[in-house]
Design a protein around this motif. Structure first.
Motif, PDB file in Angstrom:
ATOM      1  N   THR A  32       0.833  -1.207   0.000  1.00 52.64           N
ATOM      2  CA  THR A  32       0.000   0.000   0.000  1.00 52.64           C
ATOM      3  C   THR A  32       0.862   1.249   0.000  1.00 52.64           C
ATOM      4  O   THR A  32       0.640   2.177  -0.783  1.00 52.64           O
ATOM      5  N   ARG A  33       1.857   1.288   0.887  1.00 52.60           N
ATOM      6  CA  ARG A  33       2.760   2.455   0.936  1.00 52.60           C
ATOM      7  C   ARG A  33       3.496   2.624  -0.380  1.00 52.60           C
ATOM      8  O   ARG A  33       3.656   3.741  -0.893  1.00 52.60           O
ATOM      9  N   GLU A  34       3.956   1.514  -0.952  1.00 51.86           N
ATOM     10  CA  GLU A  34       4.677   1.587  -2.228  1.00 51.86           C
ATOM     11  C   GLU A  34       3.760   2.067  -3.353  1.00 51.86           C
ATOM     12  O   GLU A  34       4.168   2.849  -4.215  1.00 51.86           O
ATOM     13  N   ALA A  35       2.515   1.607  -3.361  1.00 55.49           N
ATOM     14  CA  ALA A  35       1.568   2.038  -4.393  1.00 55.49           C
ATOM     15  C   ALA A  35       1.302   3.544  -4.298  1.00 55.49           C
ATOM     16  O   ALA A  35       1.261   4.242  -5.320  1.00 55.49           O
ATOM     17  N   ILE A  36       1.103   4.039  -3.085  1.00 60.88           N
ATOM     18  CA  ILE A  36       0.874   5.480  -2.898  1.00 60.88           C
ATOM     19  C   ILE A  36       2.039   6.269  -3.469  1.00 60.88           C
ATOM     20  O   ILE A  36       1.852   7.252  -4.202  1.00 60.88           O
ATOM     21  N   LYS A  37       3.263   5.834  -3.146  1.00 62.47           N
ATOM     22  CA  LYS A  37       4.463   6.556  -3.565  1.00 62.47           C
ATOM     23  C   LYS A  37       4.720   6.426  -5.072  1.00 62.47           C
ATOM     24  O   LYS A  37       4.933   7.427  -5.754  1.00 62.47           O
ATOM     25  N   ARG A  38       4.658   5.223  -5.588  1.00 64.29           N
ATOM     26  CA  ARG A  38       5.047   4.991  -6.983  1.00 64.29           C
ATOM     27  C   ARG A  38       3.977   5.392  -7.990  1.00 64.29           C
ATOM     28  O   ARG A  38       4.295   5.795  -9.105  1.00 64.29           O
ATOM     29  N   LEU A  39       2.704   5.266  -7.606  1.00 63.01           N
ATOM     30  CA  LEU A  39       1.612   5.557  -8.531  1.00 63.01           C
ATOM     31  C   LEU A  39       0.986   6.926  -8.287  1.00 63.01           C
ATOM     32  O   LEU A  39       0.027   7.301  -8.958  1.00 63.01           O
ATOM     33  N   HIS A  40       1.521   7.656  -7.318  1.00 64.50           N
ATOM     34  CA  HIS A  40       1.058   9.023  -7.006  1.00 64.50           C
ATOM     35  C   HIS A  40      -0.447   9.028  -6.704  1.00 64.50           C
ATOM     36  O   HIS A  40      -1.201   9.841  -7.239  1.00 64.50           O
ATOM     37  N   LEU A  41      -0.852   8.106  -5.835  1.00 63.74           N
ATOM     38  CA  LEU A  41      -2.268   7.982  -5.494  1.00 63.74           C
ATOM     39  C   LEU A  41      -2.660   9.007  -4.434  1.00 63.74           C
ATOM     40  O   LEU A  41      -1.895   9.295  -3.511  1.00 63.74           O
ATOM     41  N   ALA A 159      -2.087  -4.455 -23.493  1.00 66.43           N
ATOM     42  CA  ALA A 159      -2.527  -3.363 -22.631  1.00 66.43           C
ATOM     43  C   ALA A 159      -1.541  -3.078 -21.504  1.00 66.43           C
ATOM     44  O   ALA A 159      -1.788  -2.203 -20.664  1.00 66.43           O
ATOM     45  N   GLN A 160      -0.407  -3.789 -21.489  1.00 62.91           N
ATOM     46  CA  GLN A 160       0.556  -3.614 -20.398  1.00 62.91           C
ATOM     47  C   GLN A 160       1.442  -2.402 -20.635  1.00 62.91           C
ATOM     48  O   GLN A 160       1.962  -2.191 -21.735  1.00 62.91           O
ATOM     49  N   LEU A 161       1.616  -1.595 -19.579  1.00 66.00           N
ATOM     50  CA  LEU A 161       2.529  -0.461 -19.611  1.00 66.00           C
ATOM     51  C   LEU A 161       3.916  -0.923 -19.189  1.00 66.00           C
ATOM     52  O   LEU A 161       4.052  -1.806 -18.344  1.00 66.00           O
ATOM     53  N   GLY A 162       4.927  -0.270 -19.746  1.00 69.28           N
ATOM     54  CA  GLY A 162       6.288  -0.565 -19.321  1.00 69.28           C
ATOM     55  C   GLY A 162       6.561  -0.065 -17.911  1.00 69.28           C
ATOM     56  O   GLY A 162       7.280  -0.691 -17.134  1.00 69.28           O
ATOM     57  N   ARG A 163       5.964   1.072 -17.563  1.00 68.03           N
ATOM     58  CA  ARG A 163       6.102   1.638 -16.229  1.00 68.03           C
ATOM     59  C   ARG A 163       4.710   2.010 -15.727  1.00 68.03           C
ATOM     60  O   ARG A 163       3.833   2.341 -16.509  1.00 68.03           O
ATOM     61  N   GLY A 164       4.519   1.970 -14.414  1.00 69.60           N
ATOM     62  CA  GLY A 164       3.181   2.153 -13.889  1.00 69.60           C
ATOM     63  C   GLY A 164       2.855   3.513 -13.312  1.00 69.60           C
ATOM     64  O   GLY A 164       1.736   3.754 -12.890  1.00 69.60           O
ATOM     65  N   GLU A 165       3.842   4.433 -13.289  1.00 73.02           N
ATOM     66  CA  GLU A 165       3.649   5.691 -12.579  1.00 73.02           C
ATOM     67  C   GLU A 165       2.415   6.462 -13.017  1.00 73.02           C
ATOM     68  O   GLU A 165       1.728   7.068 -12.206  1.00 73.02           O
ATOM     69  N   ALA A 166       2.125   6.478 -14.304  1.00 74.67           N
ATOM     70  CA  ALA A 166       1.019   7.296 -14.815  1.00 74.67           C
ATOM     71  C   ALA A 166      -0.246   6.479 -15.058  1.00 74.67           C
ATOM     72  O   ALA A 166      -1.148   6.932 -15.749  1.00 74.67           O
ATOM     73  N   ILE A 167      -0.338   5.307 -14.455  1.00 74.11           N
ATOM     74  CA  ILE A 167      -1.440   4.413 -14.780  1.00 74.11           C
ATOM     75  C   ILE A 167      -2.797   5.001 -14.422  1.00 74.11           C
ATOM     76  O   ILE A 167      -3.792   4.770 -15.107  1.00 74.11           O
ATOM     77  N   GLY A 168      -2.850   5.813 -13.370  1.00 70.26           N
ATOM     78  CA  GLY A 168      -4.126   6.378 -12.941  1.00 70.26           C
ATOM     79  C   GLY A 168      -4.773   7.297 -13.950  1.00 70.26           C
ATOM     80  O   GLY A 168      -5.985   7.497 -13.932  1.00 70.26           O
ATOM     81  N   PRO A 173      -8.622  -0.728 -21.234  1.00 69.09           N
ATOM     82  CA  PRO A 173      -7.792  -1.628 -20.432  1.00 69.09           C
ATOM     83  C   PRO A 173      -6.327  -1.213 -20.427  1.00 69.09           C
ATOM     84  O   PRO A 173      -5.751  -0.945 -21.487  1.00 69.09           O
ATOM     85  N   VAL A 174      -5.756  -1.176 -19.235  1.00 64.13           N
ATOM     86  CA  VAL A 174      -4.336  -0.899 -19.066  1.00 64.13           C
ATOM     87  C   VAL A 174      -3.915  -1.478 -17.718  1.00 64.13           C
ATOM     88  O   VAL A 174      -4.660  -1.412 -16.745  1.00 64.13           O
ATOM     89  N   TRP A 175      -2.726  -2.100 -17.703  1.00 56.81           N
ATOM     90  CA  TRP A 175      -2.211  -2.641 -16.453  1.00 56.81           C
ATOM     91  C   TRP A 175      -0.701  -2.543 -16.455  1.00 56.81           C
ATOM     92  O   TRP A 175      -0.072  -2.365 -17.500  1.00 56.81           O
ATOM     93  N   ALA A 176      -0.132  -2.615 -15.259  1.00 58.47           N
ATOM     94  CA  ALA A 176       1.323  -2.535 -15.129  1.00 58.47           C
ATOM     95  C   ALA A 176       1.782  -3.450 -14.013  1.00 58.47           C
ATOM     96  O   ALA A 176       1.079  -3.625 -13.009  1.00 58.47           O
ATOM     97  N   PHE A 177       2.952  -4.039 -14.216  1.00 52.76           N
ATOM     98  CA  PHE A 177       3.597  -4.830 -13.174  1.00 52.76           C
ATOM     99  C   PHE A 177       4.576  -3.907 -12.464  1.00 52.76           C
ATOM    100  O   PHE A 177       5.460  -3.340 -13.095  1.00 52.76           O
ATOM    101  N   ILE A 178       4.413  -3.746 -11.155  1.00 52.64           N
ATOM    102  CA  ILE A 178       5.230  -2.810 -10.389  1.00 52.64           C
ATOM    103  C   ILE A 178       6.235  -3.591  -9.552  1.00 52.64           C
ATOM    104  O   ILE A 178       5.865  -4.289  -8.603  1.00 52.64           O
TER     105      ILE A 178
END
Length: 199
Positions: A32-41, A159-168, A173-178
């Motif tokens: 959860t902490r990593e998702a907040i930081k990496r995905l700018h949630l 639909a996979q992104l190379g990086r997930g930072e801007a996924i929001g 369909p779009v997904w990323a492996f973080i």
């Protein structure tokens, strides 16, 4: 917005982390902490589910799991909720559809551990989930290769992104492996050690 539901503003990006949390543990808190930081949630909502339709064993009472989750995950951007119980639903696609209707203009991102992607194709309307919201798959010990080779990953490879930072901000369909540092905690291991007597 319904009474008792978390507050969210139009334009916010909110991660949804669902599960039985039986019990919640540091691995949940870590991703959860990593998702907040990496995905700018702006927020993450833990959706403590009434029960997992894929598991025969039913979880500890909701109140006990919520109490434990609040002890494990104290963060100003995280809300521990029983929204699925309040809405009277058990399937992720229904949860997402309801939340999108209740919170127009809010952008949701489904968060899941890589271990869940391995069997994601068994989820009710799994393809519709991927078409409804961006999905961020967070690395979990021992699940990386199996997750990347899973049926869902193969079906939605384009639909996979190379990086997930801007996924929001992306249209599904779009997904990323973080990839992130690993935390090996697991609910089943805690229960097996006798470290959770939520009943």
């Amino acid at each position: 917005m319904r009474q008792g539901f978390p507050h969210a503003e139009r334009g916010q990006v909110i991660g949804l982390l669902g599960g039985s949390f039986d019990p919640a543990h540091e691995g949940h808190a870590h991703i959860t902490r990593e998702a907040i930081k990496r995905l700018h949630l702006d927020q993450v909502w833990w959706l403590v589910s009434p029960g997992n339709p894929l598991k025969a064993r039913q979880p500890a009472p909701m109140a006990k799991r919520i109490e434990r989750a609040r002890r494990v995950m104290a963060h100003p951007k995280v809300r521990i909720t029983d929204l699925e119980a309040q809405l009277g639903i058990r399937f992720t696609y229904e949860t997402i559809s309801q939340l999108q209707a209740i919170y127009p203009g809010v952008r949701f991102v489904w968060l899941m551990g890589a271990d869940n992607l391995v069997q994601f194709h068994r989820w009710e309307r799994w393809q519709d989930i991927l078409r409804a919201v961006p999905v961020a798959v967070l690395a979990r010990p021992g699940a990386g290769v199996a997750a990347r080779m899973s049926r869902a990953a193969q079906a939605f490879r384009s639909a996979q992104l190379g990086r997930g930072e801007a996924i929001g901000g992306r249209v599904p369909p779009v997904w990323a492996f973080i990839n992130l540092p690993m935390n090996a905690a697991s609910s089943s291991a805690i229960r097996a050690r006798g470290g959770w007597r939520g009943r």
